[in-house]
Design a protein around this motif. Sequence first.
Motif, PDB file in Angstrom:
ATOM      1  N   GLN A   1      -0.450   4.763   9.070  1.00  0.00           N
ATOM      2  CA  GLN A   1      -1.252   4.260   7.964  1.00  0.00           C
ATOM      3  C   GLN A   1      -0.424   4.283   6.687  1.00  0.00           C
ATOM      4  O   GLN A   1       0.160   5.288   6.336  1.00  0.00           O
ATOM      5  CB  GLN A   1      -2.510   5.111   7.808  1.00  0.00           C
ATOM      6  CG  GLN A   1      -3.381   4.663   6.694  1.00  0.00           C
ATOM      7  CD  GLN A   1      -4.647   5.512   6.616  1.00  0.00           C
ATOM      8  OE1 GLN A   1      -4.977   6.227   7.528  1.00  0.00           O
ATOM      9  NE2 GLN A   1      -5.317   5.431   5.509  1.00  0.00           N
ATOM     10  N   SER A   2      -0.366   3.158   6.022  1.00  0.00           N
ATOM     11  CA  SER A   2       0.411   3.011   4.800  1.00  0.00           C
ATOM     12  C   SER A   2      -0.465   3.265   3.578  1.00  0.00           C
ATOM     13  O   SER A   2      -1.575   2.762   3.489  1.00  0.00           O
ATOM     14  CB  SER A   2       0.991   1.601   4.740  1.00  0.00           C
ATOM     15  OG  SER A   2       1.616   1.392   3.508  1.00  0.00           O
ATOM     16  N   GLN A   3       0.059   4.057   2.652  1.00  0.00           N
ATOM     17  CA  GLN A   3      -0.649   4.307   1.406  1.00  0.00           C
ATOM     18  C   GLN A   3       0.130   3.678   0.266  1.00  0.00           C
ATOM     19  O   GLN A   3       1.357   3.730   0.243  1.00  0.00           O
ATOM     20  CB  GLN A   3      -0.814   5.800   1.169  1.00  0.00           C
ATOM     21  CG  GLN A   3      -1.700   6.453   2.194  1.00  0.00           C
ATOM     22  CD  GLN A   3      -1.917   7.917   1.899  1.00  0.00           C
ATOM     23  OE1 GLN A   3      -1.399   8.454   0.936  1.00  0.00           O
ATOM     24  NE2 GLN A   3      -2.688   8.567   2.739  1.00  0.00           N
ATOM     25  N   LYS A   4      -0.566   3.078  -0.678  1.00  0.00           N
ATOM     26  CA  LYS A   4       0.066   2.418  -1.805  1.00  0.00           C
ATOM     27  C   LYS A   4      -0.451   2.997  -3.111  1.00  0.00           C
ATOM     28  O   LYS A   4      -1.610   3.369  -3.211  1.00  0.00           O
ATOM     29  CB  LYS A   4      -0.216   0.916  -1.793  1.00  0.00           C
ATOM     30  CG  LYS A   4       0.342   0.207  -0.592  1.00  0.00           C
ATOM     31  CD  LYS A   4      -0.003  -1.268  -0.625  1.00  0.00           C
ATOM     32  CE  LYS A   4       0.511  -1.946   0.617  1.00  0.00           C
ATOM     33  NZ  LYS A   4       0.180  -3.374   0.626  1.00  0.00           N
ATOM     34  N   ILE A   5       0.427   3.039  -4.082  1.00  0.00           N
ATOM     35  CA  ILE A   5       0.060   3.446  -5.434  1.00  0.00           C
ATOM     36  C   ILE A   5       0.310   2.264  -6.346  1.00  0.00           C
ATOM     37  O   ILE A   5       1.392   1.678  -6.345  1.00  0.00           O
ATOM     38  CB  ILE A   5       0.893   4.650  -5.909  1.00  0.00           C
ATOM     39  CG1 ILE A   5       0.621   5.860  -5.026  1.00  0.00           C
ATOM     40  CG2 ILE A   5       0.597   4.957  -7.372  1.00  0.00           C
ATOM     41  CD1 ILE A   5       1.484   7.047  -5.352  1.00  0.00           C
ATOM     42  N   PHE A   6      -0.684   1.876  -7.118  1.00  0.00           N
ATOM     43  CA  PHE A   6      -0.552   0.789  -8.078  1.00  0.00           C
ATOM     44  C   PHE A   6      -0.566   1.387  -9.477  1.00  0.00           C
ATOM     45  O   PHE A   6      -1.441   2.180  -9.815  1.00  0.00           O
ATOM     46  CB  PHE A   6      -1.702  -0.215  -7.941  1.00  0.00           C
ATOM     47  CG  PHE A   6      -1.693  -0.928  -6.621  1.00  0.00           C
ATOM     48  CD1 PHE A   6      -0.941  -2.079  -6.459  1.00  0.00           C
ATOM     49  CD2 PHE A   6      -2.418  -0.449  -5.552  1.00  0.00           C
ATOM     50  CE1 PHE A   6      -0.925  -2.742  -5.241  1.00  0.00           C
ATOM     51  CE2 PHE A   6      -2.416  -1.098  -4.336  1.00  0.00           C
ATOM     52  CZ  PHE A   6      -1.660  -2.255  -4.179  1.00  0.00           C
TER      53      PHE A   6
END
Length: 85
Positions: free
Chosen positions: A1-6
Amino acid sequence: QSQKIFIIDFGLAKFFVDQNTGYHIPQRKKTHFVGTASFSSRNSHELLEQSRRDDLESLANIMVYLKKGKLPWFGLLRKANLSRR
């Protein structure tokens, strides 16, 4: 599972509609340059106050850079500075 921070930087954000009149603010001349020269819009280089249009132009410059790896004007500033010496 990929987590992203914007991350969004609103440091230069401002209202583009006058809250008293409801009209778009007038374009003004600035005294200094703001932004990264390579990706900035033409209006930025002419020291005109930036608007939403300039954001789109800068985004287009970045997209061209990501696709091509360079922009046509890369190196022009360096050549201009060297010729002044």
